[in-house]
Design a protein around this motif. Structure first.
Motif, PDB file in Angstrom:
ATOM      1  N   LYS A 243       0.825  -1.202   0.000  1.00 11.48           N
ATOM      2  CA  LYS A 243       0.000   0.000   0.000  1.00 11.48           C
ATOM      3  C   LYS A 243       0.866   1.261   0.000  1.00 11.48           C
ATOM      4  O   LYS A 243       0.558   2.230  -0.685  1.00 11.48           O
ATOM      5  CB  LYS A 243      -0.918  -0.022   1.216  1.00 11.48           C
ATOM      6  N   VAL A 244       1.961   1.239   0.755  1.00  9.81           N
ATOM      7  CA  VAL A 244       2.873   2.388   0.803  1.00  9.81           C
ATOM      8  C   VAL A 244       3.489   2.628  -0.563  1.00  9.81           C
ATOM      9  O   VAL A 244       3.520   3.763  -1.053  1.00  9.81           O
ATOM     10  CB  VAL A 244       3.966   2.177   1.870  1.00  9.81           C
TER      11      VAL A 244
ATOM     12  N   LEU B  85       3.036   5.855  -2.952  1.00 10.85           N
ATOM     13  CA  LEU B  85       4.174   6.653  -3.419  1.00 10.85           C
ATOM     14  C   LEU B  85       4.196   6.734  -4.943  1.00 10.85           C
ATOM     15  O   LEU B  85       4.474   7.801  -5.509  1.00 10.85           O
ATOM     16  CB  LEU B  85       5.494   6.061  -2.907  1.00 10.85           C
ATOM     17  N   GLY B  86       3.909   5.628  -5.609  1.00 11.33           N
ATOM     18  CA  GLY B  86       3.857   5.647  -7.068  1.00 11.33           C
ATOM     19  C   GLY B  86       2.774   6.565  -7.590  1.00 11.33           C
ATOM     20  O   GLY B  86       2.978   7.317  -8.546  1.00 11.33           O
ATOM     21  N   ALA B  87       1.611   6.531  -6.942  1.00 11.38           N
ATOM     22  CA  ALA B  87       0.515   7.408  -7.359  1.00 11.38           C
ATOM     23  C   ALA B  87       0.857   8.873  -7.116  1.00 11.38           C
ATOM     24  O   ALA B  87       0.551   9.733  -7.945  1.00 11.38           O
ATOM     25  CB  ALA B  87      -0.759   7.031  -6.613  1.00 11.38           C
ATOM     26  N   VAL B  88       1.515   9.162  -6.000  1.00 13.27           N
ATOM     27  CA  VAL B  88       1.917  10.545  -5.703  1.00 13.27           C
ATOM     28  C   VAL B  88       2.945  11.028  -6.721  1.00 13.27           C
ATOM     29  O   VAL B  88       2.860  12.163  -7.219  1.00 13.27           O
ATOM     30  CB  VAL B  88       2.458  10.649  -4.261  1.00 13.27           C
TER      31      VAL B  88
ATOM     32  N   GLU C 236      -8.276  16.978   3.594  1.00 18.16           N
ATOM     33  CA  GLU C 236      -9.149  18.144   3.542  1.00 18.16           C
ATOM     34  C   GLU C 236     -10.286  17.975   2.540  1.00 18.16           C
ATOM     35  O   GLU C 236     -11.383  18.467   2.759  1.00 18.16           O
ATOM     36  CB  GLU C 236      -8.357  19.406   3.179  1.00 18.16           C
ATOM     37  N   LEU C 237     -10.034  17.282   1.421  1.00 17.59           N
ATOM     38  CA  LEU C 237     -11.063  17.145   0.384  1.00 17.59           C
ATOM     39  C   LEU C 237     -11.402  15.679   0.101  1.00 17.59           C
ATOM     40  O   LEU C 237     -12.387  15.165   0.608  1.00 17.59           O
ATOM     41  CB  LEU C 237     -10.637  17.859  -0.893  1.00 17.59           C
ATOM     42  N   LEU C 238     -10.612  15.015  -0.721  1.00 24.69           N
ATOM     43  CA  LEU C 238     -10.961  13.655  -1.148  1.00 24.69           C
ATOM     44  C   LEU C 238     -10.524  12.560  -0.182  1.00 24.69           C
ATOM     45  O   LEU C 238     -11.068  11.457  -0.220  1.00 24.69           O
ATOM     46  CB  LEU C 238     -10.349  13.373  -2.530  1.00 24.69           C
ATOM     47  N   ASP C 239      -9.518  12.827   0.635  1.00 24.62           N
ATOM     48  CA  ASP C 239      -8.992  11.854   1.607  1.00 24.62           C
ATOM     49  C   ASP C 239      -8.614  10.541   0.921  1.00 24.62           C
ATOM     50  O   ASP C 239      -9.019   9.458   1.332  1.00 24.62           O
ATOM     51  CB  ASP C 239     -10.006  11.616   2.716  1.00 24.62           C
ATOM     52  N   VAL C 240      -7.847  10.650  -0.156  1.00 22.65           N
ATOM     53  CA  VAL C 240      -7.432   9.487  -0.933  1.00 22.65           C
ATOM     54  C   VAL C 240      -6.282   8.744  -0.275  1.00 22.65           C
ATOM     55  O   VAL C 240      -6.209   7.521  -0.316  1.00 22.65           O
ATOM     56  CB  VAL C 240      -7.022   9.931  -2.361  1.00 22.65           C
ATOM     57  N   LEU C 241      -5.397   9.474   0.370  1.00 21.36           N
ATOM     58  CA  LEU C 241      -4.204   8.869   0.949  1.00 21.36           C
ATOM     59  C   LEU C 241      -4.541   8.107   2.222  1.00 21.36           C
ATOM     60  O   LEU C 241      -5.358   8.550   3.024  1.00 21.36           O
ATOM     61  CB  LEU C 241      -3.168   9.954   1.258  1.00 21.36           C
ATOM     62  N   PRO C 242      -3.895   6.960   2.444  1.00 20.84           N
ATOM     63  CA  PRO C 242      -4.124   6.221   3.687  1.00 20.84           C
ATOM     64  C   PRO C 242      -3.597   7.012   4.883  1.00 20.84           C
ATOM     65  O   PRO C 242      -2.693   7.826   4.751  1.00 20.84           O
ATOM     66  CB  PRO C 242      -3.353   4.920   3.494  1.00 20.84           C
ATOM     67  N   THR C 243      -4.160   6.764   6.042  1.00 22.07           N
ATOM     68  CA  THR C 243      -3.824   7.566   7.214  1.00 22.07           C
ATOM     69  C   THR C 243      -2.871   6.869   8.178  1.00 22.07           C
ATOM     70  O   THR C 243      -2.912   7.094   9.370  1.00 22.07           O
ATOM     71  CB  THR C 243      -5.108   7.948   7.971  1.00 22.07           C
ATOM     72  N   THR C 244      -2.018   6.023   7.686  1.00 25.79           N
ATOM     73  CA  THR C 244      -1.056   5.370   8.566  1.00 25.79           C
ATOM     74  C   THR C 244       0.109   6.306   8.825  1.00 25.79           C
ATOM     75  O   THR C 244       0.629   6.964   7.919  1.00 25.79           O
ATOM     76  CB  THR C 244      -0.537   4.055   7.952  1.00 25.79           C
TER      77      THR C 244
END
Length: 107
Positions: free
Chosen positions: A6-7, A11-14, A46-54
């Motif tokens: 997942k990490v 990172l690849g998506a970012v 703040e908006l879509l909250d796409v990133l995981p919160t770990t």
């Protein structure tokens, strides 16, 4: 899904989103740093909250993002541009350092 997978996918998506923001800045008059900041706000909590919160991967992503922004800003300062605009940049840097030092010392 494995947490490390997942990490790396995140990172690849970012990185891919950053590349797309860079391409978008070349086609528009918007600076790439501005597009990266807007992208961060959109995909962040703040908006879509796409990133995981770990919390374990946040230092990696924040360091990577700051490195990308620094690299993009550093690419703007060529020797020719520093020669043309060096004096105002030097004045601003000195004033910023003095004012920041005074505020921190005063606080």
């Amino acid at each position: 899904m494995d947490p490390s997978t997942k990490v790396f996918l995140t990172l690849g998506a970012v990185l891919l989103a950053g590349l797309l923001a860079e391409q978008g800045s070349r086609r528009t008059k918007i600076p790439s740093v501005t597009l990266l900041l807007i992208l961060g706000l959109v995909v962040g909590p703040e908006l879509l909250d796409v990133l995981p919160t770990t919390d374990e991967w946040f230092p990696i992503v924040s360091t990577l993002a700051l490195t990308m922004v620094g690299f993009l800003l550093g690419g703007e300062f060529t020797a020719e541009r520093i020669h043309e605009e060096g004096r105002p940049i030097a004045y601003l840097a000195v004033i910023q350092g003095v004012v920041t030092g005074a505020l921190v010392s005063g606080g």
